[in-house]
Design a protein around this motif. Structure first.
Motif, PDB file in Angstrom:
ATOM      1  N   VAL A  40       0.827  -1.209   0.000  1.00 46.15           N
ATOM      2  CA  VAL A  40       0.000   0.000   0.000  1.00 46.15           C
ATOM      3  C   VAL A  40       0.860   1.257   0.000  1.00 46.15           C
ATOM      4  O   VAL A  40       0.480   2.288  -0.569  1.00 46.15           O
ATOM      5  N   LEU A  41       2.055   1.179   0.615  1.00 42.25           N
ATOM      6  CA  LEU A  41       2.926   2.356   0.619  1.00 42.25           C
ATOM      7  C   LEU A  41       3.515   2.629  -0.753  1.00 42.25           C
ATOM      8  O   LEU A  41       3.691   3.788  -1.141  1.00 42.25           O
ATOM      9  N   LEU A  42       3.838   1.585  -1.479  1.00 41.13           N
ATOM     10  CA  LEU A  42       4.405   1.771  -2.809  1.00 41.13           C
ATOM     11  C   LEU A  42       3.451   2.578  -3.691  1.00 41.13           C
ATOM     12  O   LEU A  42       3.877   3.455  -4.450  1.00 41.13           O
ATOM     13  N   VAL A  43       2.153   2.305  -3.579  1.00 45.75           N
ATOM     14  CA  VAL A  43       1.160   3.055  -4.350  1.00 45.75           C
ATOM     15  C   VAL A  43       0.914   4.419  -3.723  1.00 45.75           C
ATOM     16  O   VAL A  43       0.873   5.444  -4.417  1.00 45.75           O
ATOM     17  N   SER A  44       0.746   4.472  -2.402  1.00 41.93           N
ATOM     18  CA  SER A  44       0.456   5.744  -1.730  1.00 41.93           C
ATOM     19  C   SER A  44       1.553   6.767  -1.978  1.00 41.93           C
ATOM     20  O   SER A  44       1.279   7.954  -2.184  1.00 41.93           O
ATOM     21  N   GLU A  45       2.811   6.321  -1.969  1.00 46.80           N
ATOM     22  CA  GLU A  45       3.932   7.246  -2.113  1.00 46.80           C
ATOM     23  C   GLU A  45       4.230   7.577  -3.571  1.00 46.80           C
ATOM     24  O   GLU A  45       4.993   8.500  -3.849  1.00 46.80           O
ATOM     25  N   HIS A  46       3.672   6.844  -4.514  1.00 45.56           N
ATOM     26  CA  HIS A  46       3.796   7.183  -5.930  1.00 45.56           C
ATOM     27  C   HIS A  46       2.654   8.079  -6.401  1.00 45.56           C
ATOM     28  O   HIS A  46       2.811   8.879  -7.310  1.00 45.56           O
ATOM     29  N   GLY A  47       1.491   7.896  -5.825  1.00 46.55           N
ATOM     30  CA  GLY A  47       0.272   8.400  -6.433  1.00 46.55           C
ATOM     31  C   GLY A  47       0.000   9.879  -6.244  1.00 46.55           C
ATOM     32  O   GLY A  47       0.640  10.568  -5.446  1.00 46.55           O
ATOM     33  N   ASP A  48      -0.979  10.358  -6.985  1.00 47.16           N
ATOM     34  CA  ASP A  48      -1.483  11.718  -6.907  1.00 47.16           C
ATOM     35  C   ASP A  48      -2.190  11.892  -5.563  1.00 47.16           C
ATOM     36  O   ASP A  48      -3.117  11.163  -5.241  1.00 47.16           O
ATOM     37  N   ALA A  49      -1.747  12.872  -4.772  1.00 45.09           N
ATOM     38  CA  ALA A  49      -2.292  13.059  -3.427  1.00 45.09           C
ATOM     39  C   ALA A  49      -3.797  13.316  -3.447  1.00 45.09           C
ATOM     40  O   ALA A  49      -4.510  12.927  -2.522  1.00 45.09           O
ATOM     41  N   ARG A  50      -4.294  13.961  -4.493  1.00 45.62           N
ATOM     42  CA  ARG A  50      -5.729  14.270  -4.552  1.00 45.62           C
ATOM     43  C   ARG A  50      -6.582  13.023  -4.721  1.00 45.62           C
ATOM     44  O   ARG A  50      -7.762  13.031  -4.392  1.00 45.62           O
ATOM     45  N   ARG A  51      -5.986  11.947  -5.251  1.00 44.18           N
ATOM     46  CA  ARG A  51      -6.744  10.700  -5.456  1.00 44.18           C
ATOM     47  C   ARG A  51      -6.058   9.531  -4.741  1.00 44.18           C
ATOM     48  O   ARG A  51      -6.193   8.388  -5.150  1.00 44.18           O
ATOM     49  N   ARG A  52      -5.350   9.853  -3.661  1.00 45.00           N
ATOM     50  CA  ARG A  52      -4.589   8.817  -2.964  1.00 45.00           C
ATOM     51  C   ARG A  52      -5.501   7.718  -2.433  1.00 45.00           C
ATOM     52  O   ARG A  52      -5.156   6.535  -2.466  1.00 45.00           O
ATOM     53  N   GLY A  53      -6.656   8.074  -1.907  1.00 51.08           N
ATOM     54  CA  GLY A  53      -7.570   7.066  -1.382  1.00 51.08           C
ATOM     55  C   GLY A  53      -8.004   6.081  -2.449  1.00 51.08           C
ATOM     56  O   GLY A  53      -8.083   4.869  -2.191  1.00 51.08           O
ATOM     57  N   PHE A  54      -8.259   6.593  -3.650  1.00 54.29           N
ATOM     58  CA  PHE A  54      -8.674   5.720  -4.756  1.00 54.29           C
ATOM     59  C   PHE A  54      -7.541   4.800  -5.189  1.00 54.29           C
ATOM     60  O   PHE A  54      -7.707   3.581  -5.268  1.00 54.29           O
ATOM     61  N   TRP A  55      -6.364   5.391  -5.469  1.00 54.73           N
ATOM     62  CA  TRP A  55      -5.259   4.573  -5.967  1.00 54.73           C
ATOM     63  C   TRP A  55      -4.766   3.590  -4.916  1.00 54.73           C
ATOM     64  O   TRP A  55      -4.468   2.438  -5.233  1.00 54.73           O
ATOM     65  N   ALA A  56      -4.682   4.017  -3.663  1.00 51.13           N
ATOM     66  CA  ALA A  56      -4.196   3.130  -2.605  1.00 51.13           C
ATOM     67  C   ALA A  56      -5.184   2.022  -2.283  1.00 51.13           C
ATOM     68  O   ALA A  56      -4.807   1.008  -1.690  1.00 51.13           O
ATOM     69  N   SER A  57      -6.434   2.207  -2.677  1.00 51.33           N
ATOM     70  CA  SER A  57      -7.423   1.163  -2.409  1.00 51.33           C
ATOM     71  C   SER A  57      -7.253  -0.031  -3.345  1.00 51.33           C
ATOM     72  O   SER A  57      -7.743  -1.129  -3.047  1.00 51.33           O
ATOM     73  N   TRP A  58      -6.563   0.148  -4.465  1.00 51.67           N
ATOM     74  CA  TRP A  58      -6.418  -0.956  -5.413  1.00 51.67           C
ATOM     75  C   TRP A  58      -5.608  -2.123  -4.852  1.00 51.67           C
ATOM     76  O   TRP A  58      -5.985  -3.284  -5.049  1.00 51.67           O
ATOM     77  N   PRO A  59      -4.477  -1.886  -4.154  1.00 53.79           N
ATOM     78  CA  PRO A  59      -3.837  -3.044  -3.516  1.00 53.79           C
ATOM     79  C   PRO A  59      -4.759  -3.742  -2.516  1.00 53.79           C
ATOM     80  O   PRO A  59      -4.636  -4.948  -2.296  1.00 53.79           O
ATOM     81  N   GLN A  60      -5.686  -2.981  -1.929  1.00 53.78           N
ATOM     82  CA  GLN A  60      -6.647  -3.585  -1.002  1.00 53.78           C
ATOM     83  C   GLN A  60      -7.575  -4.568  -1.719  1.00 53.78           C
ATOM     84  O   GLN A  60      -8.067  -5.522  -1.104  1.00 53.78           O
ATOM     85  N   THR A  61      -7.817  -4.333  -3.007  1.00 57.19           N
ATOM     86  CA  THR A  61      -8.666  -5.275  -3.741  1.00 57.19           C
ATOM     87  C   THR A  61      -7.965  -6.617  -3.939  1.00 57.19           C
ATOM     88  O   THR A  61      -8.598  -7.588  -4.359  1.00 57.19           O
ATOM     89  N   GLY A  62      -6.676  -6.680  -3.627  1.00 53.08           N
ATOM     90  CA  GLY A  62      -5.978  -7.958  -3.670  1.00 53.08           C
ATOM     91  C   GLY A  62      -6.563  -8.962  -2.700  1.00 53.08           C
ATOM     92  O   GLY A  62      -6.501 -10.181  -2.944  1.00 53.08           O
ATOM     93  N   ALA A  63      -7.137  -8.481  -1.590  1.00 56.61           N
ATOM     94  CA  ALA A  63      -7.762  -9.395  -0.624  1.00 56.61           C
ATOM     95  C   ALA A  63      -8.991 -10.093  -1.214  1.00 56.61           C
ATOM     96  O   ALA A  63      -9.052 -11.328  -1.236  1.00 56.61           O
ATOM     97  N   PRO A  64      -9.997  -9.347  -1.710  1.00 57.44           N
ATOM     98  CA  PRO A  64     -11.114 -10.049  -2.336  1.00 57.44           C
ATOM     99  C   PRO A  64     -10.723 -10.789  -3.608  1.00 57.44           C
ATOM    100  O   PRO A  64     -11.295 -11.832  -3.917  1.00 57.44           O
ATOM    101  N   ALA A  65      -9.731 -10.244  -4.343  1.00 56.71           N
ATOM    102  CA  ALA A  65      -9.284 -10.952  -5.545  1.00 56.71           C
ATOM    103  C   ALA A  65      -8.644 -12.277  -5.166  1.00 56.71           C
ATOM    104  O   ALA A  65      -8.879 -13.314  -5.808  1.00 56.71           O
TER     105      ALA A  65
END
Length: 473
Positions: free
Chosen positions: A141-166
């Protein structure tokens, strides 16, 4: 002085980073959840024979819980080196450890072949799984959070979270196919091994993608500043763990409390429900697996939506909605499962996972935004994984024991409600982190501790403004 914020990466590069994190977390969660499903369905017969069926399930879930016990150790080790060496290296190592342990489980002899050595070997490999997963989550989650656009950090950082249901979807789907194609005897004899052995292929794919991404620019910048300070003769930084416990102890406690309802509800909804639906309501294994399978697909779809909503209204409101939702849904959940029909069972699991997603989606950005860069891997991992020992680890075990003692779902529903209340309290006292600038939240060594610069957060216009960090006063 905090370094200027880095510009967001090109969208194609960011998507590649998100894909790498998502594929890696999917493989790791596939391995972890596959064990949970197998523990509910066959491990009680293969590794703990001769016991009462429900007692055998309890023993099987006990080995399942052992994996959670190793997660805090993984959080400490991976967090320390992830904050010192970088996120990417540790993510590659965690994937190799998890995949190797899962593949080895598929080769294990059973109790009928080697006696008591079988559950001992099973438990040892489960420990390796837990250790690896304890280090995986924070880095991904940090790899995405620290790369991503701060304005959409919640959206982009949520994608690694979809690894759990996936991962849950993949694990349950493979098991569902195997149980549909094979007789019960064939599945118990050898069919259960196939999903574990498939992990070897998934790990190769995950490594190929994960090795292609760059290290976090936020971490690289923080590391360069730390090296410059050392060159100027500044005092050495404290170990990340020491710095976290000194300056972010409040955040660690909040993260642990936030995880209680999220963790407990998830394992009751997806793991314990397999036991409850088959042993208490008389539904078939295939029916229960199919319900979890379909609901996991919905879970996957709603997580990015909840993450995007957290960018608009904040992490706390979305998280609080999810915690309240799983608490309110606890009694209707079991009432629907008790209907003995597939439709109500599917509705019960689906709604439960939608509410769970409201907690799980903003969690990645929420936890990342709590901690300074040079202690972020340690802080996020410790807060997330130490709570798993008290939450996710015993959840199926406690639920199964309550069912055995009371023969009623009422105590289990009350257990979920208690966890929801604890999470509501923890998140309720937390500070909103949505506007925090990760490049400004950087611990500079001051008299050996990482504290200076922590109070700087992004203002409404994107500039830095002073604020007291949520973990240090």
């Amino acid at each position: 002085m905090a370094a200027p914020a880095t510009s967001p990466p090109a969208s194609a590069n960011l998507r590649r980073i998100v894909a790498a994190s998502l594929i890696g977390t999917t493989v790791e969660w596939y391995d972890f959840f596959l064990y949970g499903s197998a523990a509910a369905l066959v491990f009680n017969k293969l590794f703990f024979p001769g016991s009462d069926p429900l007692v055998g399930t309890l023993l099987s879930f006990l080995t399942y819980a052992v994996g959670f016990a190793a997660r805090p150790l993984g959080a400490l080790v991976f967090g320390h080196y992830g904050d010192r060496l970088g996120r990417k290296k540790l993510l590659v190592l965690s994937l190799l450890l998890m995949g190797g342990a899962t593949f080895a489980i598929g080769l294990l002899p059973t109790h009928a072949t080697v006696g008591t050595a079988a559950p001992v070997l099973l438990t040892a490999l489960r420990l390796v799984q837990g250790f690896a997963l304890g280090g995986e989550w924070g880095g991904a989650v940090l790899l995405v959070s620290e790369h991503g656009d701060a304005r959409r950090r919640g959206f982009w950082a949520s994608w690694p979270q979809t690894g759990a249901p996936a991962g849950q979807l993949l694990a349950t789907g493979v098991l569902s196919v195997m149980t549909a194609l094979l007789s019960d005897a064939a599945f118990t004899s050898w069919g259960w091994r196939v999903p574990f052995l498939l992990s070897g292929v998934l790990v190769i794919v995950g490594l190929w993608v994960r090795l292609s991404v760059d290290e976090s620019p936020v971490f690289r910048a923080a590391l360069a500043r730390a090296e410059a300070r050392r060159a100027e003769g500044a005092a050495l930084e404290k170990m990340p763990l020491v710095a976290v416990l000194r300056h972010h102890w409040r955040d660690v406690l909040i993260a642990m409390g936030a995880r209680m309802a999220e963790n407990i509800s998830y394992y009751v909804i997806t793991a314990f429900v397999l036991v409850y639906a088959t042993s208490h309501t008389g539904l078939s294994q295939q029916t229960a697996l199919n319900a979890v399978l379909i609901a996991s697909a919905l879970h996957f779809a709603v997580i990015p939506a909840w993450g995007a909503l957290s960018d608009r209204i904040g992490r706390r409101p979305v998280y609080l909605l999810g915690a309240a939702g799983v608490g309110v849904w606890a009694f209707p959940f079991f009432a629907l499962v008790d209907s003995h029909h597939f439709g109500p069972l599917l509705l019960a699991v689906s709604v439960g996972l939608v509410f769970h997603g409201a907690m799980y989606a903003p969690q990645a950005a929420f936890f990342a935004e709590m901690f300074a860069t040079r202690m972020r891997y340690s802080g996020a991992s410790i807060g997330a994984q130490f709570s798993s020992v008290a939450a996710g680890a015993p959840a199926p075990l406690i639920a199964t024991a309550l069912l055995a003692d009371y023969d009623s779902p009422t105590p289990i529903a009350l257990y979920v409600i208690a966890a929801a209340l604890l999470t509501l309290l923890a998140v309720g006292v937390a500070r909103e982190t949505r506007s925090r600038d990760l490049t400004a939240v950087d611990g500079n060594a001051v008299e050996g501790d990482a504290v200076a610069g922590e109070g700087r957060t992004a203002g409404p216009d994107g500039g830095a403004s002073s604020a007291v960090p949520s973990g240090g006063a």
